[in-house]
Design a protein around this motif. Structure first.
Motif, mmCIF file in Angstrom:
data_model
loop_
_atom_site.group_PDB
_atom_site.id
_atom_site.type_symbol
_atom_site.label_atom_id
_atom_site.label_comp_id
_atom_site.label_asym_id
_atom_site.label_seq_id
_atom_site.Cartn_x
_atom_site.Cartn_y
_atom_site.Cartn_z
ATOM 1 N N ASN A 252 -8.433 -0.487 -2.987
ATOM 2 C CA ASN A 252 -8.072 0.808 -2.422
ATOM 3 C C ASN A 252 -6.994 0.695 -1.351
ATOM 4 O O ASN A 252 -6.868 1.567 -0.502
ATOM 5 N N PRO A 254 -3.646 1.152 0.519
ATOM 6 C CA PRO A 254 -2.720 2.290 0.414
ATOM 7 C C PRO A 254 -1.427 1.915 -0.295
ATOM 8 O O PRO A 254 -1.006 0.744 -0.311
ATOM 9 N N LEU A 255 -0.792 2.907 -0.890
ATOM 10 C CA LEU A 255 0.492 2.685 -1.550
ATOM 11 C C LEU A 255 1.543 2.311 -0.507
ATOM 12 O O LEU A 255 1.560 2.837 0.611
ATOM 13 N N GLY A 256 2.443 1.387 -0.920
ATOM 14 C CA GLY A 256 3.527 0.961 -0.026
ATOM 15 C C GLY A 256 3.110 -0.093 0.968
ATOM 16 O O GLY A 256 3.893 -0.425 1.874
ATOM 17 N N THR A 257 1.909 -0.637 0.810
ATOM 18 C CA THR A 257 1.451 -1.678 1.733
ATOM 19 C C THR A 257 2.188 -2.984 1.439
ATOM 20 O O THR A 257 2.304 -3.411 0.280
ATOM 21 N N ILE A 289 3.792 -1.782 -11.114
ATOM 22 C CA ILE A 289 2.859 -1.680 -9.990
ATOM 23 C C ILE A 289 3.457 -2.250 -8.720
ATOM 24 O O ILE A 289 3.274 -1.693 -7.629
ATOM 25 N N ASN A 301 3.069 -2.693 -3.032
ATOM 26 C CA ASN A 301 2.510 -2.010 -4.211
ATOM 27 C C ASN A 301 3.006 -0.569 -4.239
ATOM 28 O O ASN A 301 2.875 0.165 -3.271
ATOM 29 N N LYS A 302 3.570 -0.210 -5.374
ATOM 30 C CA LYS A 302 4.055 1.157 -5.527
ATOM 31 C C LYS A 302 3.124 1.996 -6.411
ATOM 32 O O LYS A 302 3.362 3.193 -6.576
ATOM 33 N N GLU A 303 2.099 1.382 -6.956
ATOM 34 C CA GLU A 303 1.076 2.076 -7.728
ATOM 35 C C GLU A 303 -0.298 1.602 -7.237
ATOM 36 O O GLU A 303 -0.412 0.497 -6.700
ATOM 37 N N PRO A 304 -1.335 2.407 -7.400
ATOM 38 C CA PRO A 304 -2.669 1.960 -6.968
ATOM 39 C C PRO A 304 -3.133 0.734 -7.759
ATOM 40 O O PRO A 304 -2.840 0.585 -8.950
#
Length: 806
Positions: A252, A254-257, A289, A301-304
């Motif tokens: 889980n 977050p996106l962009g981490t 991803i 990461n750009k996708e979950p």
């Protein structure tokens, strides 16, 4: 052609074989089918493997239950064959797994038994090996040593086994050859090996073709065009700080981490020292991803991330300097499972209703619970609310049965909204609920019940026939026909007549009707039993007692018992002496009323008198007394009308006419009455003579009676004194004197009689006013001493008898 029906022995053997067969089939039933087959393709014969005839499948409620949302297979109930429900893409279903298995269960609705089924999807060669890039550009320094290996991208084939990628081929070239190595993690890794030195001045660019082929039939292949550009010498390639990078992140995140940063250094200067980063040999899904910064080496990461899809994301990062020298490092992103999936509950079979007498253990529902998470997050517990008569029983493959624990009672709870909760053991835990609505159907287990243990009703007498007199009601807590109550009367006999001749009851409403008019004087209470029965099968009933109390109405007028009028047409006469003082009791009117209570309370009043103010009547006693002393001017014959009235509403009354004769002695009464009557009717003298003769006869009989009593008294005195005081109770109290149609009432009074041998000197002595039963004369007879013995006898009696001279 006759049909042979199996006997009892054959049926027993068949049941035993069936039980053994079911026990043997408890293991999984396994089939296989190639992927991409058309819809309706044959997979296996379920009926045969279950040991059933095809027509028995529908009878026993055989059906497929699966956890997945998309059904891959269908069951033909006519033929018993298991067929595909659509085209199955093995690569979409199982990706690169060595074996692709689809699991589901066959449910026998008849006994709720599950049979696990496993179908293996066989791969076919329906995918061509592909390279991620259509063209690869490689820069090589012309001073690159012979034997240098250049890793090439490996092809990807979604098929498995022999249908997957099996070999690589490199187009012929004098400077390069192909060497394929078996990777540690399985796939083949092609490498291009420099066979001879390069000379930029002779050939600056070399074009090669790398072909990847699978082992299918027919063989499928894909190509990668390689362009090798020869550059000037660059003697230092980039170098990564570590050969393999590893990081673990929760799914889980977050996106962009920013997950990690790879770093490669090149000691060269200028363009030869500028390092750029790029993905190498990465799956196309992972490329969507993750994002790699080509200058900083930062991976975000750009996708979950989804643990349920990939537990580990393997990547290879390539670092290349400006002169084309490269270095590679592996990156492993491990996804940690987070409890982000609530348990999923799938209802396989649900019963919507159950009778209230269902035995414990009756199954209400069969359902499956699944959690996409793993580890502790996938450990499941199912529960029910407390104080419910149900429990959960775990079956195979995370199936649960919802069963009853005790008989149900519809009259207490007719509808259950059962909430089944599935909880996982994650942190924090997640749960899901499923609602089961269960209707408890009624059975006839409750008899009708009356609101009271007994009833009492009051009915006024002389009621109208057909009028409603009372209503009873019984309640049955059951429903439908089991609660439909009908009423009836328990047959019995009252005064030798059936109850149905007195009252009836409406079978639907419980209203009682009077069939006859009741008479309080005939009977005052009617005790009966009312029965209430429901319409169940069998019918239940109950009884209640009902007391109908008849209320008295003022329907009877007072009835005068005394004085009674003669039946021969004459008029009764009461005697009063002229010497009577005020308050002297002349007579007493006695009346009764057959009613009761207030309707029978009687009051007396003087309605009419020939001499007003001379007589008075007791309101409550009916006693007729003189209101004043009699005077010479008062008529010898007084006529009184006495009314008797009750206290009913409206009041009823009766009257009686009394004739009072005023005289000091009976002969005087007779003479006065005769003198009164003679002028009116001279022909009545003969009747008077007859009356005188009758009185003389009575006097003789009385004299004989007194002589006998005197003899008996003297005899008793001689024998014993025990008989003293004996009364003459056998003497009749009803003696009348009838003169000219006027009859005198003499029986209510006590008279003292003096008799002499000369009848002309006999006297009747009237009582004093203070005595009600004794007449006392003002004049004493000189002949009284002659009969002193009989006179003493008469003084001992409470009652004396009249004597008229003859």
């Amino acid at each position: 052609m006759g049909i042979h029906l199996p006997g009892r022995r054959e049926l027993t053997l068949l049941c035993l074989l069936w039980g053994l067969l079911l026990g043997a089939r408890a293991e999984k039933i396994r089939y296989s089918v190639p992927e991409e087959t058309d819809k309706g393709s044959f997979v296996g014969n379920i009926a045969k493997d279950l040991g059933l005839e095809p027509q028995e499948l529908a009878e026993r409620g055989v059906r497929i239950v699966s956890r997945g949302k998309t059904p891959f297979f269908a069951l033909n109930l006519r033929s018993g064959r298991l067929v595909t429900a659509g085209r199955i893409d093995r690569e979409e279903l199982c990706a690169q797994s060595a074996r692709c298995l689809v699991n589901f269960n066959i449910l026998l609705q008849e006994n709720m038994k599950l049979f696990p089924v496993e179908v293996e999807i066989i791969d076919i060669n329906d995918h061509t090996p592909q390279f991620q890039l259509a063209e690869l550009e490689v820069k090589m320094n012309e001073i690159t040593n012979v034997g240098t290996r250049i890793p090439l991208p490996f092809g990807q084939d979604l098929d498995v086994g022999m249908n997957s990628l099996q070999s690589y081929q490199l187009s012929p070239n004098p400077h390069f050859s192909l060497d394929v190595q078996q990777g540690a993690d399985g796939p083949l890794q092609p490498e291009m090996v420099l066979q001879s030195p390069l000379d930029r001045e002779k050939e600056a660019v070399h074009h090669l073709v790398l072909t990847a082929s699978d082992g299918g039939d027919p063989v499928r292949s894909g190509t990668l065009h390689i362009r090798v550009q020869v550059v000037d010498a660059n003697d230092n390639p980039p170098a990564f700080a570590q050969a393999q990078y590893h990081i673990s992140v929760p799914e889980n995140v977050p996106l962009g981490t920013r997950l990690l940063i790879v770093n490669a250094t090149d000691p060269d200067e200028g363009v030869n020292g500028e390092v750029t980063y790029s993905f190498h040999n990465i799956d196309h899904k992972m490329a969507q991803i993750f994002q790699l910064d080509s200058h900083t080496g930062e991976i975000v990461n750009k996708e979950p991330l989804d643990f349920e899809e990939y537990e580990v994301y393997p990547m290879e990062i390539q670092a290349q300097d400006g002169a084309g020298l490269m270095a590679r490092a592996k990156v492993l992103v491990t996804v940690l499972d987070v409890n982000d999936n609530a348990p999923e509950m799938t209802m396989t079979s649900v019963t919507s209703s159950v009778p209230e007498d269902a035995p414990p253990g009756t199954m209400i529902a069969l359902f499956n619970v699944h959690d996409k998470d793993s580890g502790q997050n996938a450990f499941l517990q199912c529960s029910l609310p407390q104080d419910l008569p149900f429990k959960l029983e775990r079956s195979v493959d995370n199936y649960y049965r919802l069963v009853t624990t005790k008989p149900l009672d519809r009259e207490q709870i007719s509808l259950y909204n059962i909430s089944v909760t599935a909880n996982d053991e994650g942190n924090p835990p997640l749960s899901s609920n499923a609602q089961v609505l269960l209707q408890v159907t009624d059975i006839n287990d409750n008899p009708p019940a009356f609101l009271q243990t007994s009833y009492s009703a009051y009915i006024p007498e002389n009621n109208l026939r057909g009028a409603s007199i009372f209503s009873v009601m019984a309640h049955d807590p059951d429903s439908g026909d089991n609660a439909h109550v009908t009423y009836s009367l328990v047959e019995q006999t009252i005064q030798e007549a059936p109850l149905s001749s007195y009252v009836s009851i409406n079978a639907d409403t419980g209203v009682l009707y009077a069939l006859s008019s009741f008479d309080y004087e005939q009977f005052r209470a009617l005790h009966l039993w009312v029965a209430a029965s429901d319409s169940g099968d069998p019918s239940l009933s109950s009884n209640v007692s009902l007391s109908l109390l008849v209320l008295d109405q003022n329907d009877n007028a007072p009835e005068i018992l005394y004085p009674t009028l003669p039946t021969d047409g004459s008029t009764g006469v009461e005697l009063a002496p002229r010497s009577a003082e005020p308050g002297y009791l002349v007579t007493k009117v006695v009346a009764v009323d057959r009613d009761s209570g207030q309707n029978a309370w009687l009051s007396y009043r003087l309605l009419k008198a020939s001499e007003p103010g001379l007589f008075a009547v007791g309101v409550h006693t009916g006693e007729v007394r003189t209101a004043r002393a009699l005077q010479d001017r008062d008529a010898l014959k007084q006529s009184l009308v006495v009314a008797v009235q009750d206290h009913g509403q409206p009041p009823l009354s009766a009257t009686i006419t009394l004739t009072v004769a005023v005289a000091d002695s009976i002969p005087e009464v007779l003479a006065d009455l005769d003198s009164i009557k003679a002028p009116a009717d001279p022909d009545d003298s003969g009747l008077t003579l007859y009356l005188v003769v009758a009185v003389a006869v009575v006097s003789c009989v009385f004299l004989a009676f007194v002589i006998v009593l005197t003899a008996l008294r003297l005899h008793r005195w001689h024998k014993s004194r025990l008989l003293r005081g004996r009364g003459m109770a056998d003497v009749s109290a009803s003696h009348f004197v009838d003169v000219d149609g006027v009859r005198a009432f003499l029986q209510t009074y006590s008279h003292e009689v003096s008799l002499t041998a000369d009848s002309q000197r006999s006297h009747l002595i009237f009582p004093q006013p203070n005595y009600a039963d004794t007449l006392i004369s003002h004049d004493t007879c000189e002949d009284r001493d002659l009969l002193s013995a009989p006179q003493s006898l008469l003084e001992d009696k409470k009652e004396t008898f009249p004597q008229v001279n003859s």
